[in-house]
Enzyme design. Structure first.
Site, PDB file in Angstrom:
ATOM      1  CB  CYS A   5      -0.932   0.005   1.209  1.00  0.00           C
ATOM      2  SG  CYS A   5      -2.101  -1.366   1.218  1.00  0.00           S
ATOM      3  CE1 TYR A  29      -7.969 -23.422   7.936  1.00  0.00           C
ATOM      4  CE2 TYR A  29      -6.382 -25.073   7.200  1.00  0.00           C
ATOM      5  CZ  TYR A  29      -7.301 -24.625   8.131  1.00  0.00           C
ATOM      6  OH  TYR A  29      -7.576 -25.368   9.249  1.00  0.00           O
ATOM      7  CB  ALA A  30      -8.108 -19.835  -0.139  1.00  0.00           C
ATOM      8  CG  LEU A  31      -4.894 -16.406   3.676  1.00  0.00           C
ATOM      9  CD1 LEU A  31      -3.956 -15.238   3.514  1.00  0.00           C
ATOM     10  CD2 LEU A  31      -4.689 -17.038   5.051  1.00  0.00           C
ATOM     11  N   GLY A  32      -6.785 -13.691   1.557  1.00  0.00           N
ATOM     12  CA  GLY A  32      -6.288 -12.546   0.796  1.00  0.00           C
ATOM     13  C   GLY A  32      -7.091 -12.263  -0.463  1.00  0.00           C
ATOM     14  CG  ASP A  33      -5.466  -9.211  -2.955  1.00  0.00           C
ATOM     15  OD1 ASP A  33      -5.883  -8.821  -1.847  1.00  0.00           O
ATOM     16  OD2 ASP A  33      -4.572  -8.618  -3.585  1.00  0.00           O
ATOM     17  CE  LYS A  64     -25.985  19.047  19.908  1.00  0.00           C
ATOM     18  NZ  LYS A  64     -27.393  19.503  19.858  1.00  0.00           N
TER      19      LYS A  64
END
Length: 450
Positions: free
Chosen positions: A43, A276-280, A431
């Site tokens: 990023c 397992y799968a993760l991310g994009d 407020k």
């Protein structure tokens, strides 16, 4: 002793490997990645290109030697996993330097392959200097090109997150920047009225924006648009979308969902419980609707890594769905969002009403304050918040973070008036705008003026 193989060594892959080691001191963990760098802050790459972040190496969070020394995790860069043999529970790995191939066994396999930039089949593209920004190497190539050729202009195709960030950073380098976007609104994830403020900010900073347009042909430094207009640009940045890297999973027979990601359950397991799968590249669920959702951002990937690591080490913590909470800097403005936008609400046929609040980020008499627009969608029957967007120069992230928390907590929109939020003139008002959204929702429900 468990044998765990991880495919991908950037955000999700590196994180899940480290998390597993934290909870399991004995597991044998091996990570493969086809890139030459690992665990870098993707990023931050636009801001390195723009000179905002001066130390390029600061984006590199770790290297294989550190992972081995501190965590006893083997990381093999420039090694690509070519095939998964689910029956034998092994992967075929290719050393990209030598061409050598070998099989690596696993008890559990974690796929975190990320995504690839979509490059349109553009007539004449090869004649034009063009780049994508999806890796540390991509960043280095763009920086090297700018340093060596000293360009004066650039075109950015696509006005999503990366396109917007690149436009700002290239403008900060003194380049003449033009953006081409196929939709009628930049950052199409936003509601049109919020998007219009982003467009105005781009234009006020000298970025020339062409909406309802796509590049149809490239001829060296000349670009032809679908509108018939011609643009001159020394080089082109392609930011037209992300394709999840699911080829490996598809070849192994793992189901792919409607969003194009690998289908996972509440513990990030695929149809094969040992994978397992993760991310994009992973498909998850939408917190609001329960339907399929894929959010290719860093925060969800890190959360998914935690869930997978916990489950794999015997501590089941189910995921709770994704809101897609995100933020982007656009010159002097910040724009953030969470949950569903108007277009999604309409497409899904959901009943909704909206509170629109225009106010100040903090006390108006304090010298440093900003006008902000806060827009909150909610279900008029259940009163639950469905989504929100905020834009301004200060305090935008705070408001969306509070609203995302309120959504996870199941608060009704009226409950926002009761939140006791911190106040001092430099930071808010007695407020807060969040409170005011709650008050306004109550007033509107009673049919009075807020």
């Amino acid at each position: 002793m468990k044998k765990i193989v991880v495919v991908g060594a950037v955000g999700g892959g590196a994180t899940v490997a480290g998390q597993i080691r934290f909870y399991d001191k004995d597991a044998k963990i091996t990570v493969f990645d086809r890139d030459s760098t690992m665990s870098y802050a993707a990023c931050g790459t636009p801001y390195v290109i723009g000179g905002v972040i001066e130390d390029t190496e600061s984006l590199l969070m770790a290297d294989p030697e550190q992972f081995k020394e501190k965590r006893n995790i083997d990381v093999w860069l420039e090694h690509e996993v070519m095939e998964i043999n689910r029956a034998e529970k092994s992967v075929l790995v290719k050393n990209l330097k030598t061409g050598e191939c070998f099989h690596e066994p696993y008890d559990f396999l974690i796929l975190s392959p990320g995504g690839s930039a979509m490059v349109p089949a553009l007539d004449g593209l090869a004649s034009t200097d063009h780049f994508v920004l999806r890796s540390f190497g991509d960043m280095e190539r763009i920086m090297s090109y700018i340093e060596q050729t000293q360009p004066s202009s650039c075109a950015v195709s696509g006005a999503g997150f990366i396109g917007i960030e690149m436009a700002e950073n290239l403008k900060n380098l003194g380049l003449h920047v033009q953006m081409v976007h196929k939709s009628s609104h930049v950052m199409s994830i936003l509601d049109p009225d919020i998007s219009n403020q982003v467009l105005a900010e781009l234009k006020s900073n000298g970025v020339v924006v062409h909406t309802n347009s796509v590049i149809t042909k490239a001829d060296q430094k000349e670009l032809l648009l679908s509108t018939g207009q011609k643009l001159h640009a020394d080089f082109l940045i392609l930011s037209t979308g992300l394709k999840p890297n699911t080829e490996l999973a598809e070849k192994a027979g793992l189901p792919i969902g409607e969003t194009g990601g690998i289908i996972t359950n509440e513990f990030m397991q695929t149809a094969d419980p040992s994978i397992y799968a993760l991310g994009d590249a992973s498909e998850n669920t939408d917190f609001v609707t329960g339907g399929a959702k894929r959010v290719p951002l860093a925060s969800p990937a890190h959360r998914q890594a935690f869930i997978a690591a916990q489950h794999l080490t015997g501590h089941a913590i189910p995921k709770t769905g994704l809101l897609g909470t995100s933020i982007v800097k656009v010159f002097a403005l910040d724009v953030a969002m969470t949950g569903l936008n108007e277009r999604s609400l309409i497409e899904k046929g959901l009943l909704y009403e909206t509170v629109l609040l225009k106010g100040n980020s903090n006390a108006g008499y304090y010298p440093d304050h900003s006008e902000i627009t806060l827009k909150v969608h909610f279900n008029p029957e259940t009163r639950k918040i469905l989504g929100a967007q905020c834009i301004g120069s200060k305090g935008v992230d705070k408001r969306i973070d509070v609203l995302a928390t309120a959504m996870y907590a199941g608060l009704a929109i009226e409950d926002l008036q009761a939140l006791e939020l911190c106040y001092a003139p430099p930071y808010s008002s007695p407020k807060d705008p969040i409170n005011m959204v709650g008050y306004k929702a109550i007033s509107n429900q009673k049919g009075t003026n807020a």
